[in-house]
Design a protein around this motif. Sequence first.
Motif, short mmCIF file in Angstrom:
data_model
loop_
_atom_site.label_atom_id
_atom_site.label_comp_id
_atom_site.label_asym_id
_atom_site.label_seq_id
_atom_site.Cartn_x
_atom_site.Cartn_y
_atom_site.Cartn_z
N LEU A 175 -10.28 39.06 74.00
CA LEU A 175 -9.16 38.47 74.73
C LEU A 175 -8.18 39.55 75.18
O LEU A 175 -7.67 39.52 76.31
CB LEU A 175 -8.46 37.43 73.85
N GLU A 176 -7.90 40.53 74.31
CA GLU A 176 -7.00 41.62 74.68
C GLU A 176 -7.52 42.38 75.89
O GLU A 176 -6.78 42.69 76.83
CB GLU A 176 -6.86 42.59 73.51
N ALA A 177 -8.82 42.68 75.87
CA ALA A 177 -9.41 43.41 76.99
C ALA A 177 -9.32 42.60 78.28
O ALA A 177 -9.04 43.13 79.36
CB ALA A 177 -10.87 43.75 76.67
N PHE A 178 -9.56 41.28 78.16
CA PHE A 178 -9.48 40.40 79.33
C PHE A 178 -8.06 40.38 79.90
O PHE A 178 -7.85 40.51 81.11
CB PHE A 178 -9.92 38.99 78.93
N LEU A 179 -7.07 40.25 79.03
CA LEU A 179 -5.68 40.18 79.49
C LEU A 179 -5.24 41.49 80.14
O LEU A 179 -4.45 41.49 81.09
CB LEU A 179 -4.75 39.84 78.32
N SER A 180 -5.75 42.61 79.64
CA SER A 180 -5.37 43.90 80.22
C SER A 180 -5.92 44.06 81.63
O SER A 180 -5.37 44.81 82.44
CB SER A 180 -5.89 45.04 79.34
N GLU A 181 -6.99 43.33 81.95
CA GLU A 181 -7.54 43.36 83.31
C GLU A 181 -6.87 42.33 84.21
O GLU A 181 -6.64 42.56 85.40
CB GLU A 181 -9.06 43.08 83.27
N ALA A 182 -6.53 41.14 83.65
CA ALA A 182 -6.04 40.03 84.46
C ALA A 182 -4.55 40.12 84.77
O ALA A 182 -4.11 39.83 85.89
CB ALA A 182 -6.35 38.70 83.77
N LEU A 183 -3.73 40.51 83.78
CA LEU A 183 -2.28 40.48 83.98
C LEU A 183 -1.82 41.39 85.13
O LEU A 183 -0.96 40.98 85.93
CB LEU A 183 -1.54 40.84 82.69
N PRO A 184 -2.35 42.61 85.27
CA PRO A 184 -1.92 43.44 86.41
C PRO A 184 -2.17 42.78 87.77
O PRO A 184 -1.42 43.01 88.72
CB PRO A 184 -2.77 44.72 86.26
N VAL A 185 -3.20 41.94 87.85
CA VAL A 185 -3.47 41.21 89.10
C VAL A 185 -2.45 40.09 89.29
O VAL A 185 -1.91 39.88 90.38
CB VAL A 185 -4.90 40.65 89.10
N LEU A 186 -2.15 39.38 88.21
CA LEU A 186 -1.27 38.21 88.30
C LEU A 186 0.18 38.58 88.61
O LEU A 186 0.93 37.77 89.17
CB LEU A 186 -1.31 37.44 86.98
N VAL A 187 0.59 39.79 88.23
CA VAL A 187 1.98 40.20 88.49
C VAL A 187 2.31 40.09 89.97
O VAL A 187 3.47 39.83 90.35
CB VAL A 187 2.19 41.65 87.99
N HIS A 188 1.30 40.20 90.82
CA HIS A 188 1.53 40.17 92.27
C HIS A 188 1.17 38.82 92.89
O HIS A 188 1.01 38.74 94.11
CB HIS A 188 0.73 41.28 92.94
N LYS A 189 1.01 37.78 92.07
CA LYS A 189 0.64 36.45 92.58
C LYS A 189 1.74 35.44 92.23
O LYS A 189 1.68 34.79 91.18
CB LYS A 189 -0.70 36.00 91.98
N PRO A 190 2.75 35.29 93.08
CA PRO A 190 3.88 34.40 92.76
C PRO A 190 3.46 32.97 92.45
O PRO A 190 4.07 32.31 91.60
CB PRO A 190 4.74 34.46 94.03
N ARG A 191 2.42 32.46 93.13
CA ARG A 191 2.03 31.07 92.91
C ARG A 191 1.39 30.85 91.53
O ARG A 191 1.23 29.72 91.09
CB ARG A 191 1.07 30.62 94.01
N LEU A 192 1.01 31.95 90.87
CA LEU A 192 0.41 31.85 89.54
C LEU A 192 1.35 32.39 88.48
O LEU A 192 0.91 32.89 87.45
CB LEU A 192 -0.92 32.62 89.52
N LEU A 193 2.64 32.24 88.71
CA LEU A 193 3.63 32.81 87.80
C LEU A 193 3.53 32.20 86.40
O LEU A 193 3.66 32.91 85.40
CB LEU A 193 5.03 32.61 88.38
#
Length: 752
Positions: free
Chosen positions: A573-591
């Motif tokens: 889960l940690e590895a997954f979040l480290s990949e996903a969160l940097p993408v989500l920071v730039h997606k306002p609709r998925l805040l």
Amino acid sequence: MADSADVAAAVSSQPPGGAEEEQGVGSGGGLTDAQREVLERCLHALKHAQTDSHTLAALLLITRLCPASQLDKPTLRRIFEAMGLNLPARLLVTAVRGTETSGLPQHELLSLGTALLAALSTDPDMASYPQLLTTIPLLLGIVANASKDTSPRASLDEAMAADCYQVLTAVCALPRGPEQLLSRGAVPALCQAVKQNQTLSRERGLALLGCLLSGKTKDKAWSKHPEELRALLVGLSKDFCQSKDQARLDMCSQLVQFLPPVGVSVGVSVESDELKGVVSSMWGVLRPMMQAKLTPRQIGPILVLSACLLDIYGWELAGPPKFCCLLVNRACVEVRMGLEEPPGTELRPELQHTLTGCYRIMEAAIEQACSAALSQTAAPPQSHTSSLSLQQSRQVLRVLEEAFSAVIYHLQQVDPSQYGDPFIFATFRSLCSWLAEETSCLKEEVTGLLSFLIGYTRSHMRGESPELGLSDWMDEMSISEERGAWTGKKPLRYLLPALCHLSAEEGPRKVLLTLDTPALLVDFLSQSWTSLKEKSGVVSGRDPSMETACSALLNFTVTEPERVRKDPCFRTLEAFLSEALPVLVHKPRLLVLAANFCTLGLMMGRLKSAPSESVEAGQRRFFSSALRFLRGALDSGSSPPSIKVSVGWEESWDEAAELWRLGLQALGGCVRAQPWIAALVREEGWLKHMLAMLGQCSALPDQQTQAALEEALCAVAERCPLCKREIGDMMARSDKGALGCMRNLKKLVGVK
């Protein structure tokens, strides 16, 4: 024009060996020897016919001497191969255009053409031939009587109508048949046939329309032809309201097919009002039917139709609260009677269909009863509405509890070999809707069923159960919030709200841990993230199920720290979040999803000790993204100077605020457990940004926000001397700002 006598003479003049030469593929089915001999001579004549007149005469002779019912499929195939597959289409085109080159009257051409096509369509392989498919618009024109010719020969006799419907029904039975019919104008043509009460339109046309309006083509049909289908529904509802006794009961099952799909627009306000009137009138007929004495077979179609009407408008038009209570009670009684059978009892398909309708009534009742129970001080219900009183809502919840006790009993008997059964999914889904709202009742029974619930969802996630039947069932029953294709993740999506509740309670949580539930949730997040990105090439649409999965994992993280430290799935889960969160920071609709990912990762991070060697790149990437994300929530206003929620967060603040505060507190825990993060706080500019904002502004949005910020700043000051000095300098310069109100922080950095 040649007639059958011409060809009879030609046939009789063939050499005797002709029949033997042509024989071999089919024996002619139930024909006598004399009939077979004539058939062989006719086949020879068909193959060597010089004109269409000779071909037609040979066919007429065959139809007179060898009825189609006596011919087997190989023989029929030989006949069509001999005459050529294009002939029936040419006959219909000639008749429709009104040309006289054939020498036969229009009606005979139509009759012969449709008869040939009907015989051809009895073989599924031949029914899919392009030559036959091209005739569909012509056949639809015939059954709809679209011709402007009003002479007697333009009327549709029963034999021709039966032949047309035979072809159309055979095509509809093909794998892509409904789409073929829909694209060739079947819906408006059949609606017109029913409206004009054409021959067999009620017997065969409605049945064919019902097939087109069930399953995968339902949404498309309503989207393409809303006006025709609304008019059809209005007419059928009037027939329903005017019918008597048994006819009315029979129509209940029929009407279900013609209701619009849930969630698909059926027109602007006028048409919607018309649809409302239709639904209201149906309820007006159903209410006295529901109150009458009915056998189990009679009440089934009524309950299923009621469920479908609830799907469209909810309880708004159903009637007074007393009737709504009666409807729910009848549905719950049917469920108890149907499911409280000894283990091993097989439920007949008709009963399964009824119970599925009952489940949908129960699902609609859960929300209605729970909302009434929660809003005791709400305004009194208006007349003619279905708003329940507190006493009525408690009564409904009691009968629902009894029914779901039967549901749990039934699911306890389910073997893994039944996991692909659509009825088991319907039963599972219904229980999940109840558990999403109510986990305090039947707690021991629910805890005892967790092994099945997790095993069932895991089986579908891994693709161990056949999905085709479930996919078809979802289409037919219009069961899909996403209105997308069935996936193995669907069962878990329905269970997630219950898991969110159950993981917060010690007893159920211990059982869930023995079933390795966290690993299942991590797999779900990973798969859902992949499909979310693949939908349009970029992450765009919100998926509430992923947020709910995060909430359940957060419960495990808060209450079971040792499990988090040792279970490999949390490292995944940690590895997954480290990949996903940097993408989500730039997606306002998925805040909100980003807030979940950020907080979950930080809550896990506070349980880890400082790395003995260099920090992993994935960890650094996650914490850098988390700091950028947390920093964006607040902004400073200019007049008067204050701190407010930033524009990008305003819309989601109600959902994200608590996660943001928890994330800040967890950040403090991470800094204390892993001091290297304190240096990152300075490097990423988080500390500088927060100090500048807090020093300039006099007030924070609320006390909870101030406490969360102070917690994070205290941790940073404790672990980083440079940070402590910067905080102290800012507090000394701006004693009257929001920073000056943080007493614990003042004491820590030594500012009076």
